[in-house]
Every structure is written in C-alpha cells, then in structure tokens.
Design a protein around this motif. Structure first.
Motif, PDB file in Angstrom:
ATOM      1  N   ILE A  76      -8.738   9.964  -0.012  1.00 41.48           N
ATOM      2  CA  ILE A  76      -8.767   8.573  -0.705  1.00 41.48           C
ATOM      3  C   ILE A  76     -10.124   7.877  -0.680  1.00 41.48           C
ATOM      4  CG2 ILE A  76      -7.836   7.114   1.067  1.00 41.48           C
ATOM      5  CD1 ILE A  76      -6.811   7.084  -2.684  1.00 41.48           C
ATOM      6  N   ARG A  77     -10.756   8.026   0.373  1.00 42.71           N
ATOM      7  CA  ARG A  77     -12.252   7.376   0.463  1.00 42.71           C
ATOM      8  C   ARG A  77     -13.173   7.814  -0.554  1.00 42.71           C
ATOM      9  NH1 ARG A  77     -12.968   5.611   6.691  1.00 42.71           N
ATOM     10  NH2 ARG A  77     -11.565   4.009   6.944  1.00 42.71           N
ATOM     11  N   MET A  78     -13.007   9.225  -0.618  1.00 43.14           N
ATOM     12  CA  MET A  78     -14.057   9.939  -1.522  1.00 43.14           C
ATOM     13  C   MET A  78     -13.856   9.747  -2.719  1.00 43.14           C
ATOM     14  SD  MET A  78     -13.519  14.009  -0.378  1.00 43.14           S
ATOM     15  CE  MET A  78     -13.471  13.738   1.251  1.00 43.14           C
ATOM     16  N   ALA A  79     -12.440   9.782  -3.222  1.00 46.47           N
ATOM     17  CA  ALA A  79     -11.979   9.791  -4.537  1.00 46.47           C
ATOM     18  C   ALA A  79     -12.820   8.973  -5.575  1.00 46.47           C
ATOM     19  CB  ALA A  79     -10.416   9.312  -4.446  1.00 46.47           C
ATOM     20  N   PRO A  80     -13.021   7.742  -5.457  1.00 47.22           N
ATOM     21  CA  PRO A  80     -13.847   7.020  -6.407  1.00 47.22           C
ATOM     22  C   PRO A  80     -15.045   7.709  -6.612  1.00 47.22           C
ATOM     23  CG  PRO A  80     -13.095   5.442  -4.555  1.00 47.22           C
ATOM     24  CD  PRO A  80     -12.862   7.056  -4.132  1.00 47.22           C
ATOM     25  N   GLY A  81     -15.771   8.535  -5.995  1.00 45.88           N
ATOM     26  CA  GLY A  81     -17.001   9.049  -6.212  1.00 45.88           C
ATOM     27  C   GLY A  81     -17.014  10.488  -6.844  1.00 45.88           C
ATOM     28  N   LEU A  82     -15.624  11.011  -7.047  1.00 44.71           N
ATOM     29  CA  LEU A  82     -15.394  12.302  -7.471  1.00 44.71           C
ATOM     30  C   LEU A  82     -14.979  12.302  -8.916  1.00 44.71           C
ATOM     31  CD1 LEU A  82     -13.721  13.955  -4.273  1.00 44.71           C
ATOM     32  CD2 LEU A  82     -16.059  13.982  -4.857  1.00 44.71           C
ATOM     33  N   THR A  83     -15.199  13.278  -9.693  1.00 50.51           N
ATOM     34  CA  THR A  83     -14.463  13.722 -10.870  1.00 50.51           C
ATOM     35  C   THR A  83     -13.205  14.028 -10.723  1.00 50.51           C
ATOM     36  OG1 THR A  83     -15.393  15.907 -11.177  1.00 50.51           O
ATOM     37  CG2 THR A  83     -16.729  14.345 -11.951  1.00 50.51           C
ATOM     38  N   THR A  84     -12.364  14.167 -11.586  1.00 51.70           N
ATOM     39  CA  THR A  84     -11.010  14.633 -11.348  1.00 51.70           C
ATOM     40  C   THR A  84     -10.908  16.030 -10.655  1.00 51.70           C
ATOM     41  OG1 THR A  84     -10.718  14.793 -13.753  1.00 51.70           O
ATOM     42  CG2 THR A  84      -9.669  12.941 -12.776  1.00 51.70           C
ATOM     43  N   GLY A  85     -11.767  16.892 -11.570  1.00 53.74           N
ATOM     44  CA  GLY A  85     -11.786  18.096 -11.048  1.00 53.74           C
ATOM     45  C   GLY A  85     -12.334  18.383  -9.645  1.00 53.74           C
ATOM     46  N   GLU A  86     -13.379  17.739  -9.236  1.00 51.31           N
ATOM     47  CA  GLU A  86     -13.882  17.598  -7.827  1.00 51.31           C
ATOM     48  C   GLU A  86     -12.571  17.170  -6.934  1.00 51.31           C
ATOM     49  OE1 GLU A  86     -18.456  16.879  -8.755  1.00 51.31           O
ATOM     50  OE2 GLU A  86     -17.212  15.244  -8.344  1.00 51.31           O
ATOM     51  N   LEU A  87     -11.959  16.122  -7.471  1.00 55.52           N
ATOM     52  CA  LEU A  87     -10.754  15.559  -6.483  1.00 55.52           C
ATOM     53  C   LEU A  87      -9.651  16.752  -6.546  1.00 55.52           C
ATOM     54  CD1 LEU A  87      -9.598  13.104  -5.104  1.00 55.52           C
ATOM     55  CD2 LEU A  87      -8.791  12.155  -7.144  1.00 55.52           C
ATOM     56  N   LEU A 129       2.962   7.016  -2.044  1.00 58.96           N
ATOM     57  CA  LEU A 129       1.698   7.569  -1.703  1.00 58.96           C
ATOM     58  C   LEU A 129       0.920   5.942  -1.719  1.00 58.96           C
ATOM     59  CD1 LEU A 129       0.748  10.428  -4.023  1.00 58.96           C
ATOM     60  CD2 LEU A 129       0.960  10.331  -1.487  1.00 58.96           C
ATOM     61  N   ARG A 130       1.081   5.359  -0.375  1.00 54.30           N
ATOM     62  CA  ARG A 130       0.809   3.915  -0.494  1.00 54.30           C
ATOM     63  C   ARG A 130      -0.636   3.809  -0.524  1.00 54.30           C
ATOM     64  NH1 ARG A 130      -1.232   1.373   3.911  1.00 54.30           N
ATOM     65  NH2 ARG A 130      -1.066   3.524   5.493  1.00 54.30           N
ATOM     66  N   LEU A 131      -1.476   4.479   0.057  1.00 56.53           N
ATOM     67  CA  LEU A 131      -3.078   4.442   0.083  1.00 56.53           C
ATOM     68  C   LEU A 131      -3.365   4.577  -1.460  1.00 56.53           C
ATOM     69  CD1 LEU A 131      -4.248   6.312   3.117  1.00 56.53           C
ATOM     70  CD2 LEU A 131      -3.537   3.739   2.991  1.00 56.53           C
ATOM     71  N   THR A 132      -2.834   5.656  -2.251  1.00 59.15           N
ATOM     72  CA  THR A 132      -3.294   6.043  -3.633  1.00 59.15           C
ATOM     73  C   THR A 132      -2.843   4.683  -4.743  1.00 59.15           C
ATOM     74  OG1 THR A 132      -3.080   8.160  -3.401  1.00 59.15           O
ATOM     75  CG2 THR A 132      -3.146   7.528  -5.716  1.00 59.15           C
ATOM     76  N   LYS A 133      -1.621   4.163  -4.293  1.00 61.08           N
ATOM     77  CA  LYS A 133      -1.099   3.222  -4.897  1.00 61.08           C
ATOM     78  C   LYS A 133      -2.005   1.762  -4.872  1.00 61.08           C
ATOM     79  CE  LYS A 133       2.784   1.663  -3.902  1.00 61.08           C
ATOM     80  NZ  LYS A 133       4.514   1.332  -3.602  1.00 61.08           N
ATOM     81  N   ALA A 134      -2.403   1.576  -3.576  1.00 59.00           N
ATOM     82  CA  ALA A 134      -3.320   0.423  -3.406  1.00 59.00           C
ATOM     83  C   ALA A 134      -4.853   0.598  -3.868  1.00 59.00           C
ATOM     84  CB  ALA A 134      -3.414   0.096  -1.716  1.00 59.00           C
ATOM     85  N   ALA A 135      -5.145   1.890  -3.779  1.00 56.96           N
ATOM     86  CA  ALA A 135      -6.647   2.083  -4.265  1.00 56.96           C
ATOM     87  C   ALA A 135      -6.370   1.868  -5.869  1.00 56.96           C
ATOM     88  CB  ALA A 135      -7.008   3.392  -4.120  1.00 56.96           C
ATOM     89  N   LEU A 136      -5.494   2.279  -6.463  1.00 52.99           N
ATOM     90  CA  LEU A 136      -5.360   1.934  -8.217  1.00 52.99           C
ATOM     91  C   LEU A 136      -5.170   0.270  -8.433  1.00 52.99           C
ATOM     92  CD1 LEU A 136      -4.945   3.115 -10.761  1.00 52.99           C
ATOM     93  CD2 LEU A 136      -2.634   3.264 -10.284  1.00 52.99           C
ATOM     94  N   ALA A 137      -4.450  -0.163  -7.643  1.00 53.47           N
ATOM     95  CA  ALA A 137      -4.062  -1.593  -7.677  1.00 53.47           C
ATOM     96  C   ALA A 137      -5.484  -2.649  -7.537  1.00 53.47           C
ATOM     97  CB  ALA A 137      -3.055  -2.051  -6.853  1.00 53.47           C
ATOM     98  N   ASP A 138      -6.294  -1.904  -6.494  1.00 48.10           N
ATOM     99  CA  ASP A 138      -7.552  -2.607  -6.419  1.00 48.10           C
ATOM    100  C   ASP A 138      -8.656  -2.228  -7.417  1.00 48.10           C
ATOM    101  OD1 ASP A 138      -6.446  -3.700  -4.376  1.00 48.10           O
ATOM    102  OD2 ASP A 138      -7.279  -2.267  -2.745  1.00 48.10           O
ATOM    103  N   GLY A 139      -8.288  -1.260  -8.364  1.00 46.22           N
ATOM    104  CA  GLY A 139      -9.281  -0.812  -9.205  1.00 46.22           C
ATOM    105  C   GLY A 139     -10.460   0.239  -8.542  1.00 46.22           C
ATOM    106  N   ARG A 140     -10.117   0.783  -7.335  1.00 45.89           N
ATOM    107  CA  ARG A 140     -11.219   1.547  -6.860  1.00 45.89           C
ATOM    108  C   ARG A 140     -11.021   2.882  -7.529  1.00 45.89           C
ATOM    109  NH1 ARG A 140      -9.474   2.214  -1.790  1.00 45.89           N
ATOM    110  NH2 ARG A 140      -7.764   0.856  -1.865  1.00 45.89           N
ATOM    111  N   ILE A 141      -9.821   3.479  -7.854  1.00 43.39           N
ATOM    112  CA  ILE A 141      -9.783   4.646  -8.604  1.00 43.39           C
ATOM    113  C   ILE A 141      -8.789   4.426  -9.905  1.00 43.39           C
ATOM    114  CG2 ILE A 141      -9.358   6.021  -6.571  1.00 43.39           C
ATOM    115  CD1 ILE A 141      -6.551   6.257  -7.042  1.00 43.39           C
ATOM    116  N   ASP A 142      -9.051   5.297 -10.846  1.00 45.33           N
ATOM    117  CA  ASP A 142      -8.463   4.914 -12.111  1.00 45.33           C
ATOM    118  C   ASP A 142      -7.219   5.852 -12.283  1.00 45.33           C
ATOM    119  OD1 ASP A 142      -9.297   7.601 -12.371  1.00 45.33           O
ATOM    120  OD2 ASP A 142     -10.719   7.176 -13.849  1.00 45.33           O
ATOM    121  N   GLN A 143      -6.481   5.741 -13.243  1.00 45.14           N
ATOM    122  CA  GLN A 143      -4.972   6.243 -13.246  1.00 45.14           C
ATOM    123  C   GLN A 143      -5.170   7.904 -13.271  1.00 45.14           C
ATOM    124  OE1 GLN A 143      -1.872   4.482 -16.172  1.00 45.14           O
ATOM    125  NE2 GLN A 143      -1.239   6.650 -16.463  1.00 45.14           N
ATOM    126  N   PRO A 144      -6.134   8.423 -14.088  1.00 43.48           N
ATOM    127  CA  PRO A 144      -6.219   9.926 -13.994  1.00 43.48           C
ATOM    128  C   PRO A 144      -6.614  10.469 -12.507  1.00 43.48           C
ATOM    129  CG  PRO A 144      -7.635   9.176 -15.617  1.00 43.48           C
ATOM    130  CD  PRO A 144      -7.318   7.935 -15.036  1.00 43.48           C
TER     131      PRO A 144
END
Length: 216
Positions: free
Chosen positions: A133-144, A93-108
């Motif tokens: 992936i673009r909306m993920a930072p603004g969603l709770t884990t349940g919403e995501l 999951l290239r985009l997810t991995k990059a978003a985590l490394a950039d601090g845009r999303i967290d591990q959960p």
C-alpha cells in the motif's frame, strides 16, 4: 475541487504555470478517488442492507441488487455487477479503502489490490495489502499487480490456482457494439491454451483472406 484549484479553473487554466497545472491535475485525481471511495462505500452498504433481514426476503433482494444499481446509476448490468464486486471486495481491505478515500490511490489501483487478493483469507489479504500500500501511489497498475502477485504467492501458493479455477467457471464469449457502428467479439476467461489456439487460427484465416483479395 479544493478552493485554490476551483478558483484557478474559474479564472482560466491557461493562466497557470506548468507546475501549477500539474498541481491542479493531481488535485482533480485526488477528488475523483475520494468520490469513488464514497460511491463504493454506499454500494457496499446497499448490498449489505439487501442481504440482511429474513433469509427468503434477503435472498430475493440480493438477487436484484445489481439491477437496482444499474437503474440508479444508469449502468449496464455488467458494469453494475463489477461495481458490486469491487465494493464488497474492498470492505475487508482497510488500508486500501483508506488510501482511496484519502486520494492517495485511485480506483484502478484499488481494483488491482482487490482482484489480486480475492482468493486469500481475510488475514492474508490484510498482510498482502500492507506489503504494497505504501508503494502503490508510485506504481502503475501493471507494476502494482506484479508486486502484489509476488506477495500473494509467498503467502499462499495455491491462491492463484484457486483464482484461475474460479475464473474458468465464468468462461464466455462476449459480443458488443462499437461507437463506429462496428462490433467486437471477445472470449473471456478461457483456458490459456484454447485462447492461443483460437488466436493462431483466426490469424491464419485472416492471412488467407488477405492473400485472396479481402480488404481490411
């Protein structure tokens, strides 16, 4: 932490305004995400190394990689296995991995995307992560989870069924000690009907005991 946040911490967080304190909170979360990305990347590389080489030796090494992780990080084997699965799942999951490394999303949040795309092909998994992936930072884990599950159903209607069937193969009852000296018992990945029936049965027993003077 970044230099401004580290400086603010050393000088005393009580000196910050509310907005500045929120900024420090967000910086700390971004740092935690980047550290998680590094840990998961290192875990995936270790798993890859233990799985390479001659087949017989690789199989033996791969069998014990969770024990190796548990010893290195002082984890239970169950926690080490969870780290292993998340790290390997993230590699495609290239985009997810990059978003985590950039601090845009967290591990959960990364874990939700990995879990929900687990039964998809590599191509469909990539399409699914692109959709959220673009909306993920603004969603709770349940919403995501709800968002990506809708996408998964569109891409592959059989994916949830396959995931359920795989989970049923891991059905189990777990017992563990609680910090207060009590214990907890849980049924995991049970057929839904069994779980509902067990819950109603336990509730009926508890009601009967309460009526007959049992405490708690």
């Amino acid at each position: 932490l970044s230099s401004p946040s580290a400086q603010a911490w050393s000088e005393g967080l009580d000196k910050l305004t509310d907005d500045e304190l929120i900024g420090v909170l967000r910086a700390a979360r971004r740092l935690a995400s980047r550290a998680a990305a590094l840990e998961l990347a290192a875990t995936a590389d270790l798993v890859s190394r233990r799985s390479s080489g001659q087949a017989e030796q690789a199989n033996r090494a791969a069998e014990h990689v969770d024990d190796e992780l548990a010893a290195a990080l002082v984890l239970t084997r169950h926690s080490a296995a969870g780290l292993h699965d998340l790290a390997v799942g993230l590699t495609r999951l290239r985009l997810t991995k990059a978003a985590l490394a950039d601090g845009r999303i967290d591990q959960p949040r990364a874990a939700v995307i990995v879990a929900e795309t687990g039964a998809l092909s590599d191509w469909d998994a990539a399409v699914a992560e692109l959709a959220v992936i673009r909306m993920a930072p603004g969603l709770t884990t349940g919403e995501l989870r709800q968002e990506i599950r809708r996408t998964v159903l569109i891409l592959d209607s059989g994916a949830l069924r396959r995931r359920k069937e795989a989970a049923l193969q891991q059905a189990r009852v777990e017992l563990w000690s609680e910090p207060a000296g009590t214990a907890s018992l849980a049924g995991r990945d049970l057929p839904a009907g069994w779980a509902v029936a067990a819950d109603k049965h336990l509730s009926a027993v508890a009601t009967w005991l309460a009526r007959h003077g049992a405490e708690g």
